[in-house]
Scaffold this motif. Structure first.
Motif, short mmCIF file in Angstrom:
data_model
loop_
_atom_site.label_atom_id
_atom_site.label_comp_id
_atom_site.label_asym_id
_atom_site.label_seq_id
_atom_site.Cartn_x
_atom_site.Cartn_y
_atom_site.Cartn_z
N LYS A 17 0.81 -1.24 0.00
CA LYS A 17 0.00 0.00 0.00
C LYS A 17 0.83 1.28 0.00
O LYS A 17 0.37 2.32 -0.42
CB LYS A 17 -0.91 0.00 1.24
CG LYS A 17 -2.04 -1.00 1.14
CD LYS A 17 -3.07 -0.74 2.25
CE LYS A 17 -4.24 -1.70 2.15
NZ LYS A 17 -3.87 -3.09 2.46
N SER A 18 2.08 1.20 0.51
CA SER A 18 2.83 2.46 0.65
C SER A 18 3.74 2.73 -0.55
O SER A 18 4.57 3.62 -0.51
CB SER A 18 3.65 2.43 1.94
OG SER A 18 4.53 1.33 1.90
N SER A 19 3.59 1.96 -1.61
CA SER A 19 4.44 2.15 -2.79
C SER A 19 4.20 3.51 -3.45
O SER A 19 3.05 3.94 -3.59
CB SER A 19 4.14 1.05 -3.80
OG SER A 19 4.71 1.39 -5.03
N ASN A 72 9.73 0.98 -0.72
CA ASN A 72 9.81 1.81 -1.92
C ASN A 72 11.10 1.64 -2.71
O ASN A 72 11.12 1.84 -3.92
CB ASN A 72 9.60 3.28 -1.55
CG ASN A 72 8.14 3.65 -1.73
OD1 ASN A 72 7.64 3.69 -2.84
ND2 ASN A 72 7.45 3.87 -0.62
N GLN A 117 7.06 11.39 8.24
CA GLN A 117 6.08 10.55 7.53
C GLN A 117 6.73 9.29 6.96
O GLN A 117 6.05 8.33 6.65
CB GLN A 117 5.49 11.34 6.35
CG GLN A 117 4.49 12.40 6.71
CD GLN A 117 4.07 13.13 5.44
OE1 GLN A 117 4.90 13.74 4.76
NE2 GLN A 117 2.80 13.08 5.12
N ILE A 172 0.58 5.35 -3.82
CA ILE A 172 0.13 6.35 -2.86
C ILE A 172 -0.31 7.63 -3.57
O ILE A 172 0.05 7.86 -4.73
CB ILE A 172 1.22 6.68 -1.80
CG1 ILE A 172 2.55 7.04 -2.47
CG2 ILE A 172 1.36 5.56 -0.79
CD1 ILE A 172 3.65 7.44 -1.51
N LEU A 195 8.29 2.06 4.98
CA LEU A 195 7.93 2.74 3.73
C LEU A 195 9.16 2.91 2.85
O LEU A 195 9.12 2.66 1.64
CB LEU A 195 7.31 4.11 4.06
CG LEU A 195 6.85 4.93 2.86
CD1 LEU A 195 5.51 5.59 3.13
CD2 LEU A 195 7.85 5.97 2.42
N LEU A 254 1.65 12.64 0.59
CA LEU A 254 2.75 11.69 0.75
C LEU A 254 3.42 11.40 -0.61
O LEU A 254 4.64 11.37 -0.73
CB LEU A 254 2.24 10.40 1.41
CG LEU A 254 3.31 9.41 1.84
CD1 LEU A 254 4.31 10.03 2.79
CD2 LEU A 254 2.67 8.18 2.49
N GLN A 255 2.58 11.20 -1.65
CA GLN A 255 3.14 10.94 -2.99
C GLN A 255 3.97 12.13 -3.45
O GLN A 255 5.10 11.98 -3.94
CB GLN A 255 2.01 10.65 -3.99
CG GLN A 255 2.48 10.27 -5.39
CD GLN A 255 2.61 11.46 -6.34
OE1 GLN A 255 2.03 12.52 -6.12
NE2 GLN A 255 3.40 11.29 -7.39
#
Ligand code: HEM
Length: 472
Positions: free
Chosen positions: A119-121, A277, A268, A125, A273, A129-130
């Motif tokens: 979900k945090s890719s 990533n 964040q 996102i 994460l 955050l993105q």
């Protein structure tokens, strides 16, 4: 019952169905007269996926779009990969979609891919955050320090690899570039040098990407399950690198993407994460640059005049370098205008990323076309890049066309656009330029027979074999 009564009842039912369907259709056409684009839903469940896939495997995947564009226009509706989809082959409509943010469209990928990315890719996102992660990565990839480092590393990896090439040896460009680019990428992302850990990462990454287009079944032994296990191993390795970096934080300039992200003060970006990533960042980068170089070699092999111009330009630069001494810098490679045109033309013809999918989070109207909430939208770059209206003799490899052409005005979007514009685009061009420079200044070659495969990803079937001969 009387036959005429049955016929009458059937006619009334049919009429009622048509009226209800038309009324519903008009409602779906949205307020203010915006229309759901024309098109076909194809077969129940599978929609038009089979027709799409069979075209995608052929040398002309855009035929699926061409046929429908003739019938319904450049924006049409379909049903692909289990979702109601609006397809856009219209440069302006696609541009509006790329420019939109997460209040209108969010990324859409097949289920197996989202499972693997997590979900945090960055690829999934949205919102702040993105923007934050994209901004940090993009700024780092643009920094002159990183460009200098990548230029140095790439030059030495390319030279190390080419020094072993023997006369008349068969070299598969796709495999050679994959090895080099992976090393560069891993060093730029997590600071790892070639060695045992790099080898382990490479093995696990191979296992990981094998599941990107698999069935979304996570049972032990399944393809997806094995890929998820491989990702876990990679995450463990990257987390240990992050811990080490945090311990030895020396306050010097960031040398890789992990340095940039752990220095971020927003709070964040957790270690989970960041490590997730780093792997997800390898997905768009690991394959696309080697394919870009491989396709350039293919097109050049088929266009001797372009190859000759490229050789001349690069030989002039090499002569200048040997007169002045020292190593070539990033700016030297970027100053090779014909080489850049070759790369641009390869991106146009090759369509390494043929298009991107988004999902509408609300009813959206773009240039009179309604995209209903929950529907997917597929912006298909390939049709635009091969459109005669934008590019004369569109199927001809012609790097000279870019001499006077403005890249921003002809629907040219090999790297996407808007907030998700590829942050690695400068890097991709740099790496391709360095490889081509060393190839044409050190070798001549004869290409063996091979052909492009367009699905599920673009690649050369035989890895683009060439028989090389060192220049005297
Ligand atoms: C020829 C090479 C490449 C091509 C054709 C390419 C193409 C693209 C395209 C079309 C997108 C937009 C995706 C979207 O809008 O959903 C994208 C995004 C992205 N690319 Fe590339 N790419 C290339 C190389 C690279 C490299 C070398 C890197 C970095 C190491 C990279 C990292 C990324 C990332 C992180 C995103 C996601 C950005 C975001 O969603 O915020 N790409 N790429």
């Amino acid at each position: 019952m009387d036959t005429s009564l049955v016929l009458w009842a059937a006619s009334v039912t049919l009429l009622a169905t048509v009226i209800i369907a038309r009324t519903w259709g008009m409602k779906r056409s949205g307020q203010r007269g915006h229309r759901l684009p024309a098109g076909s839903r194809g077969w129940p469940l599978v929609g038009e996926t089979l027709q799409f896939v069979s075209c995608a495997y052929s040398p002309r995947p855009e035929r699926f779009m061409d046929k429908r564009t003739l019938m319904y226009g450049k924006v049409f509706r379909s049903h692909l990969f289990g979702s109601s989809t609006i397809v856009s082959t219209d440069a302006e409509v696609s541009r509006c979609i790329l420019q939109s943010d997460a209040r209108t469209f969010v990324p859409w990928y097949p289920k197996s891919l989202t499972e693997l990315m997590g979900k945090s890719s960055i690829l999934l996102i949205n919102g702040n955050l993105q923007r934050r992660v994209h901004g940090l990565i993009g700024a780092f990839f643009k920094s002159s320090d990183l460009k200098a480092q990548i230029t140095r590393d790439m030059q030495s990896y390319v030279q190390e690899s080419m020094i072993n090439w023997q006369d008349d040896q068969l070299i598969r460009i796709q495999d050679e570039t994959k090895k080099i680019i992976f090393q560069i990428l891993v060093k730029g992302l997590i600071g790892l040098e070639p060695g045992k850990e790099m080898q382990l990462l490479k093995q696990q990454f191979k296992e990981f990407i094998a599941g990107l287009m698999s069935l979304p079944v996570k049972l032990p032994g399944s393809r997806l399950y094995r890929s998820l296990q491989a990702k876990k191993k990679m995450v463990m390795l990257i987390k240990s690198i992050i811990e080490e970096k945090r311990k030895n934080k020396l306050g010097c300039a960031p040398r890789d993407v992990v340095d940039v992200l752990i220095n971020d003060a927003s709070g964040q970006l957790t270690d989970n994460l960041i490590s997730d990533n780093m792997i997800d960042l390898m997905i768009p980068a690991e394959d696309s640059v080697p394919v870009l170089v491989t396709l350039a070699v293919k097109y050049l092999s088929e266009c001797p005049l372009a190859l000759q111009h490229l050789e001349e330009e690069n030989t002039r630069l090499e002569k200048r370098r040997s007169m002045l001494g020292g190593e070539l810098q990033w700016a030297d490679y970027m100053s090779l205008s014909f080489t850049q045109h070759v790369i641009t033309e390869t991106l146009r013809m090759g369509n390494i990323i043929s298009g991107i999918m988004r999902k509408a989070v609300k009813d959206v109207e773009i240039r009179g076309h309604l995209i209903p909430k929950g529907w997917c939208v597929f912006t298909y770059f390939r049709s635009v890049h091969l459109d005669e209206k934008h590019y004369e003799e569109a199927y001809k490899f012609n790097p000279w066309r870019w001499k006077d052409k403005d890249m921003s005005s002809c629907g040219f979007t090999p790297f996407g656009g808007g907030q998700r514009l590829c942050p690695g685009l400068d890097l991709a061009r740099l790496e391709a330029s360095i490889f081509l420079h060393h190839l044409v200044t050190n070798f001549t070659w004869v290409a063996e027979e091979d052909h492009i495969v367009n699905f599920p990803t673009v690649r050369m079937k035989g890895g683009m074999p060439i028989r090389v001969r060192r220049r005297s």
